[in-house]
Design a protein around this motif. Structure first.
Motif, short mmCIF file in Angstrom:
data_model
loop_
_atom_site.label_atom_id
_atom_site.label_comp_id
_atom_site.label_asym_id
_atom_site.label_seq_id
_atom_site.Cartn_x
_atom_site.Cartn_y
_atom_site.Cartn_z
N ILE A 264 0.80 -1.33 0.07
CA ILE A 264 0.03 -0.10 0.03
C ILE A 264 0.92 1.29 0.09
O ILE A 264 0.64 2.29 -0.54
CB ILE A 264 -0.89 -0.07 1.17
N ASN A 265 1.75 1.44 1.03
CA ASN A 265 2.53 2.39 0.97
C ASN A 265 4.16 2.38 1.31
O ASN A 265 4.72 3.07 1.76
CB ASN A 265 2.16 3.48 2.00
N ASP A 266 4.55 0.99 0.83
CA ASP A 266 5.81 0.64 1.07
C ASP A 266 7.10 0.55 -0.13
O ASP A 266 7.99 -0.11 0.08
CB ASP A 266 5.92 -0.91 1.76
N SER A 267 6.58 1.16 -1.20
CA SER A 267 7.60 0.99 -2.39
C SER A 267 8.29 2.06 -2.53
O SER A 267 8.14 3.24 -1.70
CB SER A 267 6.46 0.94 -3.62
N ILE A 268 9.46 2.09 -3.33
CA ILE A 268 10.35 3.07 -3.42
C ILE A 268 9.69 4.44 -4.01
O ILE A 268 9.87 5.47 -3.78
CB ILE A 268 11.69 2.91 -4.18
N LYS A 269 8.76 4.10 -5.00
CA LYS A 269 7.85 5.24 -5.44
C LYS A 269 7.07 5.97 -4.25
O LYS A 269 7.07 7.30 -4.29
CB LYS A 269 6.79 4.71 -6.25
N ASP A 270 6.68 5.35 -3.16
CA ASP A 270 6.20 5.95 -2.11
C ASP A 270 6.89 6.79 -1.30
O ASP A 270 6.51 7.65 -0.78
CB ASP A 270 5.36 4.82 -1.29
N ALA A 271 8.37 6.31 -1.31
CA ALA A 271 9.47 6.73 -0.43
C ALA A 271 9.56 8.22 -1.11
O ALA A 271 9.84 9.12 -0.51
CB ALA A 271 10.67 5.93 -0.32
N ASP A 272 9.61 8.18 -2.54
CA ASP A 272 10.20 9.42 -3.27
C ASP A 272 8.77 10.41 -3.15
O ASP A 272 9.22 11.57 -3.00
CB ASP A 272 10.04 9.08 -4.67
N ALA A 273 7.64 9.90 -3.04
CA ALA A 273 6.46 10.82 -2.88
C ALA A 273 6.74 11.35 -1.67
O ALA A 273 6.45 12.81 -1.52
CB ALA A 273 5.44 9.92 -3.28
N PHE A 274 7.05 10.71 -0.55
CA PHE A 274 7.03 11.20 0.85
C PHE A 274 8.09 12.30 0.94
O PHE A 274 8.12 13.55 1.25
CB PHE A 274 7.38 10.14 1.78
N TYR A 275 9.50 11.89 0.25
CA TYR A 275 10.70 12.93 0.26
C TYR A 275 10.19 14.32 -0.38
O TYR A 275 10.48 15.32 -0.09
CB TYR A 275 11.82 12.39 -0.36
N LYS A 276 9.56 14.15 -1.66
CA LYS A 276 9.08 15.39 -2.29
C LYS A 276 8.22 16.15 -1.59
O LYS A 276 8.20 17.41 -1.65
CB LYS A 276 8.59 14.84 -3.88
N LEU A 277 7.17 15.59 -1.11
CA LEU A 277 6.22 16.47 -0.34
C LEU A 277 6.74 17.15 0.79
O LEU A 277 6.18 18.18 1.25
CB LEU A 277 5.29 15.32 0.14
N MET A 278 7.75 16.56 1.67
CA MET A 278 8.27 17.08 3.00
C MET A 278 9.52 18.03 2.53
O MET A 278 10.11 18.36 3.75
CB MET A 278 8.75 16.05 3.96
N ARG A 279 9.71 18.17 1.47
CA ARG A 279 10.84 19.20 1.30
C ARG A 279 10.88 20.70 1.79
O ARG A 279 9.83 21.02 2.09
CB ARG A 279 10.85 19.38 -0.26
N GLY A 280 11.96 20.83 2.75
CA GLY A 280 11.70 22.37 3.36
C GLY A 280 11.36 22.38 4.84
O GLY A 280 11.23 23.06 5.26
N ILE A 281 11.02 21.03 5.22
CA ILE A 281 10.65 21.02 6.62
C ILE A 281 11.63 20.13 7.52
O ILE A 281 12.47 19.22 6.76
CB ILE A 281 9.24 19.74 6.68
N ASP A 282 11.81 20.75 8.78
CA ASP A 282 12.84 20.04 9.59
C ASP A 282 12.10 18.85 10.20
O ASP A 282 11.24 19.09 11.02
CB ASP A 282 13.51 20.88 10.65
#
Ligand code: SF4
Length: 345
Positions: A264-282
């Motif tokens: 459901i949310n465990d692929s590398i594509k999911d990890a990339d989506a997460f990284y992109k979304l959280m850019r700029g946050i500590d």
């Protein structure tokens, strides 16, 4: 009507109560102190004059307690899971999680939960009611009393959405923090939310010292909406905006929780989506491999997939940890113990 349980009041409020009974203010300090040094009823407060104790009782004041219905202890790691019964017979869970250096207590904030996240055992129980401030404080007192273990950290990750019982949750944190009580540092408390924006904003604006953790579940809006009904009221984009506001305003790191499910949310594509979304946050990430719950269509991901997800983000400089499974032999997921007991009647 406001509860007359003395554990629901701050020290200042107890002082106001005693002053209204024409007693000196310092008696309020003494009563408050007794609440944290073992008084289980008003008569236990040895230094309080009889006439004040009688006046309190006559006005309906009392000290609440929790009844331990079930205590399950893990033979693997010492995790202790409690099922406590409240005055109206409803039941909640609290979990003591000992680790090498510190012990964490996972506290409930509501009986059941209205958020109905698709993977969650507590959500499946439905919402019964908010816990009072006293019932939240009592979980801390009872967990220490029953285990004899000193609690070092508190997380609001038990039953319920703490930010939907926000006033009682905050008040309980302030009471535990009082120097005449346990003097438990706010910094050692974390409130974990599914993303209730107004309360997150208040945490940023008021600069409370307790920590904030937000369950992201998926960085893909459509997937999150399917799993987390609350995503319609507080969509991912708003949560991310608020997380940015919080970290900028408070200069604190935010914890993102990422329960990870197979397929459901465990692929590398999911990890990339997460990284992109959280850019700029500590931020930091707590990756939580899902504990299967009976009757739910979610399964535990393979550990290799979890590690690959972690490595992918680590390589990009993200601080990401995999939460160690605790109490696997004692109905691990929150809400499961209450659900089991309810099912058995
Ligand atoms: S995950 Fe949290 S917010 Fe969602 S239903 Fe469970 S307890 Fe409620």
């Amino acid at each position: 009507m406001q509860s007359r349980d003395l554990r629901c009041f701050t020290r200042d409020e107890i002082k106001e109560i005693v002053v209204s009974m024409e007693q000196p203010k310092y008696r309020g300090d003494q009563i408050f102190e007794w609440l944290f040094k073992g008084a289980e009823n008003i008569d236990d407060m040895k230094t309080i004059p009889k006439d004040l104790k009688e006046a309190l009782k006559n006005q309906g004041y009392y000290i609440s307690y929790l009844k331990t219905v079930k205590r399950a202890e893990s033979a693997i790691d010492g995790t202790v899971k409690f099922l406590f019964e409240l005055k109206d017979k409803l039941r909640i869970e609290s979990v003591v999680l000992p680790d090498k250096e510190r012990t964490t207590l996972c506290i409930s904030s509501q009986v059941g939960c209205a958020c109905a996240c698709a993977f969650c055992a507590t959500g499946a129980l439905g919402f019964k009611r908010d816990l009072t401030t006293g019932e939240i404080v009592n979980q801390f007192i009872w967990a220490q009393k029953e285990t004899g273990i000193k609690i070092d950290n508190v997380v609001f990750m038990g039953m319920g959405e703490p930010m939907l019982n926000w006033e009682n949750v905050k008040k309980a944190i302030f009471i535990l923090n009082d120097e005449k009580g346990f003097h438990f540092a706010q910094l050692r408390v974390t409130v974990s939310t599914i993303g209730i924006i107004p309360a997150m904003k208040e945490m940023a604006d008021k600069d409370y010292r307790f920590g904030l953790a937000v369950s992201i579940i998926s960085a893909v809006d459509e997937v999150r909406s399917r799993i987390v009904p609350m995503n319609k009221a507080y969509p991912l984009a708003e949560i991310v905006k608020m997380a940015k506001y919080y970290t900028t305003k408070t200069e604190r790191t935010i914890m993102f929780e990422y329960p990870i499910f197979a397929g459901i949310n465990d692929s590398i594509k999911d990890a990339d989506a997460f990284y992109k979304l959280m850019r700029g946050i500590d931020y930091k990430v707590n990756l939580i491999p899902y504990n299967s719950v009976t009757g739910k269509d979610f399964t535990k991901p393979e550990i290799d997939k979890v590690k690959a997800f972690q490595k992918h983000l680590m390589d990009k400089g993200v601080k990401i940890f995999i939460r160690k499974e605790k109490g696997a032999d004692i109905a691990g997921a929150c809400g499961q113990l209450a659900g089991e007991v309810e099912a058995k009647g």
